[in-house]
Design an enzyme around this catalytic site. Structure first.
Site, PDB file in Angstrom:
ATOM      1  N   ASP A 245       4.562 -12.393  -4.043  1.00  0.00           N
ATOM      2  CA  ASP A 245       4.678 -10.936  -4.077  1.00  0.00           C
ATOM      3  C   ASP A 245       5.979 -10.392  -3.486  1.00  0.00           C
ATOM      4  O   ASP A 245       6.461  -9.349  -3.927  1.00  0.00           O
ATOM      5  CB  ASP A 245       3.491 -10.296  -3.347  1.00  0.00           C
ATOM      6  CG  ASP A 245       2.219 -10.319  -4.190  1.00  0.00           C
ATOM      7  OD1 ASP A 245       2.315 -10.515  -5.417  1.00  0.00           O
ATOM      8  OD2 ASP A 245       1.127 -10.148  -3.628  1.00  0.00           O
TER       9      ASP A 245
ATOM     10  N   TYR B 198      -4.229  -5.311  -4.992  1.00  0.00           N
ATOM     11  CA  TYR B 198      -4.340  -5.579  -3.560  1.00  0.00           C
ATOM     12  C   TYR B 198      -3.481  -4.632  -2.723  1.00  0.00           C
ATOM     13  O   TYR B 198      -2.409  -4.218  -3.160  1.00  0.00           O
ATOM     14  CB  TYR B 198      -3.890  -7.009  -3.256  1.00  0.00           C
ATOM     15  CG  TYR B 198      -5.041  -7.962  -3.027  1.00  0.00           C
ATOM     16  CD1 TYR B 198      -5.835  -7.848  -1.898  1.00  0.00           C
ATOM     17  CD2 TYR B 198      -5.335  -8.971  -3.927  1.00  0.00           C
ATOM     18  CE1 TYR B 198      -6.893  -8.725  -1.673  1.00  0.00           C
ATOM     19  CE2 TYR B 198      -6.389  -9.847  -3.715  1.00  0.00           C
ATOM     20  CZ  TYR B 198      -7.174  -9.715  -2.589  1.00  0.00           C
ATOM     21  OH  TYR B 198      -8.210 -10.574  -2.378  1.00  0.00           O
TER      22      TYR B 198
HETATM   23 NI    NI Z   1      -7.978 -12.170  -1.433  1.00  0.00          NI
END
Ligand code: NI
Length: 633
Positions: free
Chosen positions: A302, A387
Site C-alpha cells: 500500500d 481498509y
Molecule cells: Ni485485515
C-alpha cells in the site's frame, strides 16, 4: 473540548522540514522550463530528497538550507516514466533519468487512473457480456476497483502499465459495495492504452444479496445509556510545536509528512540524547490467501503502490481523537504536480494511560506512592480502498517509544456459493467470504542510540541445564548474540525465548559499566505465508523476517524497493542483505515487520472494530535508574 488550529510559530527552515507549496511549485516550474512537462505529464510521486543523516545532524539554526525534490514523472499518453532531482533552492534541474518500468517497477498509482479503470472496464464488451451472463445488466452502480496487479508482467503484459479490476455492486449510490462482490471475474486494464487487455472469467457465482450498511440509520436505535466523557486541559496541552519541532517533557523530535510514508519523525531526542535519527512506517503489505484463479493474485504494497500519505484523511476533532488536539496540515502534490494542502492531516495530543508506577509500603503504615502515566500521541489515518489504517507513535514518560497500526474499515470480500464454505476465509454473511490475509507492516528505524555507532544484539532467555551450574534446576539466564554481518541480518522473532533486539552503543556506558541501549520489543505474528517462488514472496520478501538490520545508506529507503508497483521482485532488503557488510559499531537501520494474520470474524462485519498491532522501544540501561521518579505526585 476546544479546537485550536494555529499556524505553527515561525522557525528557521530546517533540512528535514516537510515540503512547502512553494517548493513543489518551483520544482514543477523548473521541470517545465527544461521541457519535461507536457500536457500528458503526471506527477505520481513528489518527495523531499532527504539530506543524509550527517548533513541533517550537522545543521544548526540559521544555517543555509539547500532543498532538493525527488520527482517521479509519468507520461499518461505513452507510459514513459522518469525520475528527476530538482534543486528548488537554486532553481536547477540536477538530473532526469528515464525509468524502465518493466525492470525497475512502475511509478505508484495516480488518482486519475482510478477513473480510467472505472470507465474502461464498464465500456468493455467482454466485461459487459460476463456481467450479463451473471444477470447484471444495470452496471451504473458497479464499482470497478483499481487494484494493483502484483507482478503481472508474466501474463503477456511485459512493460504495460496495468491496474487489475475486481467488481463489486451497490444497491444504491450510498450502499457499501463490499457486501456485493461479483465472483469469478477480473479485468486487466492497460491504463495508458485505456483498454481491457485481458479478461478472466472463471464462471459465475451468485452475488451476495444482503446489504452491509453500517451507518446509524440502518442499525436500529442507538444505545441510550452513555453519559458524557470529557477530557479537559484548561491550561492547554503540555507540548509545544515550533515550526515542525515538537517538545514535550523530556522529548524533542521533528514532525514530517510525505506523500508515500505519511507521517515521519526525525531526530528523536530524549533529555538531550539521541535515540532515533528517523522513524516511519516505510511499507505495508496486504497479502491474501485464496487459491482460486480469479483471486489468487490479490496482494498489495500500500505504501509503494498507492502512497499512504496521499491517501491520508483530513481529521475531525472529537471524532477520531478526544481532548486538547493540535492538528498539523500536510502539503502534497496532485497528479499534475500542483501543490495542495490536506488540512488536519496529523493529530498531536496527550492521553492519560493509567498507572505509571506505584508502591504501597506495608512496613510503613501502608504508605502509598504512585504516579499516573501520560503519553504523547502523534498520529494520522490513511484510507486505502476498503481498509482504514491509523498509525500512532506514542512517547512515554519512562522513555518508552511505542507504535501502533490500527486496522479498521471493511474487510475485502469475495463471493462463494452460500453455505459452501472455504478453507481460505470466513463466510461473514450468506455467500460472502472475507478471505484470510496478512497485514505485514514494516517500520524503518534509523538508529541513533546516543550517537551513530550502534550494534544490534539478539537477546534470548535460556534455561540452564541441571548440573553443577544449576543444582536446583530453577536457574535461567540470557544469551546475547551480536548481529555483526548483514548476511545474518534477517531475524525471526521467537516468543518461546522472549526474543528481543537490543540496540547498543558500546562507546557510552551506564553507571554499571554496561553499554547504553534501547530494546526493540516485538509483538510478532506469522511472517509471510506465501510459498518460496511465489510472486508475493518475491515482491514482499521483507515480510519473511521480523527484523532486518542493514547499514544505513541514504538510498535504502523502502524495504520492497523504490517502485514496487508491478516490480518482478527482489528489490529492497534482499539486495541489501546479501553483501556481508559489517554491522558492528556503525550507523544502522532496523526494518521491523509486524502485523496480524487476519482470520476475519463475524463480529468484523459489516465494519471492523480496530485491530491493533505494533511494537515498543524501551530504554535498557540507557538511564541509570527509573527516569520517571521526578514526576509530581
Ligand atoms: Ni485485515
Amino acid at each position: 473540548m476546544t479546537c485550536c488550529h494555529p499556524r505553527p510559530p515561525a522557525a528557521d527552515p530546517h533540512p528535514l522540514d516537510p515540503l512547502t507549496a512553494e517548493e513543489i511549485d518551483t520544482a514543477r516550474r523548473v521541470l517545465q522550463q527544461q521541457g519535461h512537462v507536457g500536457e500528458s505529464t503526471r506527477f505520481p510521486l513528489v518527495l523531499l530528497d532527504e539530506p543524509d543523516r550527517h548533513t541533517a545532524t550537522a545543521h544548526r539554526d540559521g544555517d543555509p538550507v539547500a532543498r532538493r525534490l525527488r520527482i517521479t514523472l509519468l507520461d499518461s499518453r505513452t507510459g514513459a516514466a522518469a525520475e528527476a532531482l530538482v534543486d528548488v533552492t537554486a532553481g536547477l534541474l540536477l538530473s532526469h533519468r528515464e525509468l524502465d518500468p518493466a525492470v525497475e517497477g512502475q511509478p505508484p498509482v495516480a488518482f486519475e487512473e482510478y477513473e480510467v479503470v472505472e470507465s474502461v472496464v464498464k465500456a468493455d464488451p467482454g466485461w459487459r457480456k460476463a456481467m450479463a451472463e451473471r444477470g447484471i445488466t444495470d452496471t451504473e452502480l458497479a464499482i470497478c476497483a483499481p487494484l494493483c496487479a502484483g507482478s503481472a508482467n508474466g501474463d503477456g503484459n511485459h512493460g504495460r502499465r496495468l491496474l487489475r479490476s475486481l467488481t463489486w455492486l451497490r444497491c444504491e449510490a450510498t450502499d457499501s459495495p463490499w457486501a456485493h462482490p461479483v465472483g469469478g471475474l477480473y479485468a486487466d486494464v492497460d491504463v495508458i492504452e485505456r483498454r481491457v487487455v485481458r479478461l478472466v472469467d472463471t464462471g459465475a457465482v451468485p452475488v451476495p444479496a444482503e446489504c452491509g450498511r453500517y451507518e446509524a440509520e440502518f442499525n436500529g436505535p442507538p444505545r441510550t445509556d452513555l453519559r458524557p466523557l470529557e477530557i479537559r486541559q484548561p491550561q492547554g496541552p503540555s507540548f509545544e510545536i515550533r515550526g515542525h519541532q515538537l517538545s514535550w517533557q523530556d522529548w524533542r523530535f521533528r514532525i514530517d509528512f510525505n506523500a508515500r510514508e505519511g507521517l515521519v519523525l526525525h531526530q528523536i531526542i530524549l533529555r538531550g540524547r539521541s535515540v532515533l535519527h528517523r522513524a516511519a512506517l516505510a511499507e505495508m503489505a496486504v497479502a491474501y490467501g485464496e487459491a482460486e484463479e480469479s483471486r489468487n493474485w490479490v496482494a498489495f504494497l500500500d505504501a509503494g503502490e498507492y502512497s499512504l500519505g496521499r491517501n491520508a484523511n483530513s481529521l475531525k476533532l472529537g471524532c477520531d481523537c478526544l481532548g486538547e488536539i493540535r492538528y498539523l496540515d500536510a502539503v502534497l502534490a496532485d497528479d499534475d504536480g500542483a501543490a495542495y494542502t490536506l488540512s488536519n492531516a496529523i493529530c498531536v495530543h496527550e492521553e492519560d494511560v493509567g498507572l505509571l508506577w506505584k508502591h504501597t509500603d506495608i512496613f510503613n503504615n501502608d504508605t502509598a506512592e504512585s504516579r499516573r502515566s501520560r503519553r504523547l500521541v502523534v498520529s494520522y489515518i490513511a484510507t486505502v480502498g476498503n481498509y482504514d489504517y491509523g498509525f500512532y507513535w506514542y512517547f512515554h514518560q519512562d522513555g518508552t517509544i511505542a507504535f501502533e497500526a490500527k486496522s479498521t474499515g471493511i474487510v475485502q470480500t469475495s463471493a462463494i456459493r452460500p453455505g459452501a464454505g472455504s478453507p481460505h476465509g470466513t463466510e461473514v454473511a450468506p455467500g460472502l467470504l472475507a478471505p484470510y490475509h496478512q497485514h505485514l507492516f514494516c517500520v524503518r528505524l534509523d538508529a541513533a542510540v546516543d550517537g551513530t555507532r550502534n550494534t544490534v544484539e539478539e537477546v534470548d532467555v535460556v534455561p540452564v541445564p541441571s548440573g553443577p551450574d544449576n543444582p536446583n534446576g530453577n536457574a535461567f539466564t540470557v544469551r546475547r548474540t551480536a548481529i555483526t554481518d548483514s548476511a545474518r541480518g534477517g531475524r525471526t522473532a521467537d516468543t518461546t525465548v522472549g526474543r528481543r533486539w537490543r540496540i547498543t552503543n558500546t562507546g557510552v556506558r551506564n553507571r554499571m559499566g554496561e553499554p547504553v541501549a534501547y530494546t526493540l520489543v516485538p509483538q510478532p505474528g506469522p511472517v509471510l505465508l506465501a510459498q518460496p517462488g511465489s510472486a508475493a514472496r518475491r515482491r514482499m520478501a521483507y515480510g519473511t523476517k521480523h527484523l532486518w538490520v542493514t547499514r544505513y545508506r541514504p538510498e535504502r529507503r523502502y524495504p520492497a524497493g523504490d517502485y514496487p508497483n508491478q516490480h518482478p521482485g527482489g528489490a529492497g532488503l534482499p539486495e541489501w542483505t546479501a553483501a556481508g557488510e559489517s554491522l558492528e559499531n556503525t550507523e544502522l537501520t532496523l526494518w521491523h515487520t509486524f502485523g496480524p494474520t487476519h482470520l476475519p470474524r463475524l463480529e468484523e462485519w459489516p465494519v471492523m472494530p480496530v485491530d491493533v498491532s505494533g511494537f515498543m522501544l524501551k530504554p535498557t540501561g540507557f538511564f541509570d535508574r527509573n527516569p520517571a521518579l521526578d514526576l509530581p505526585r
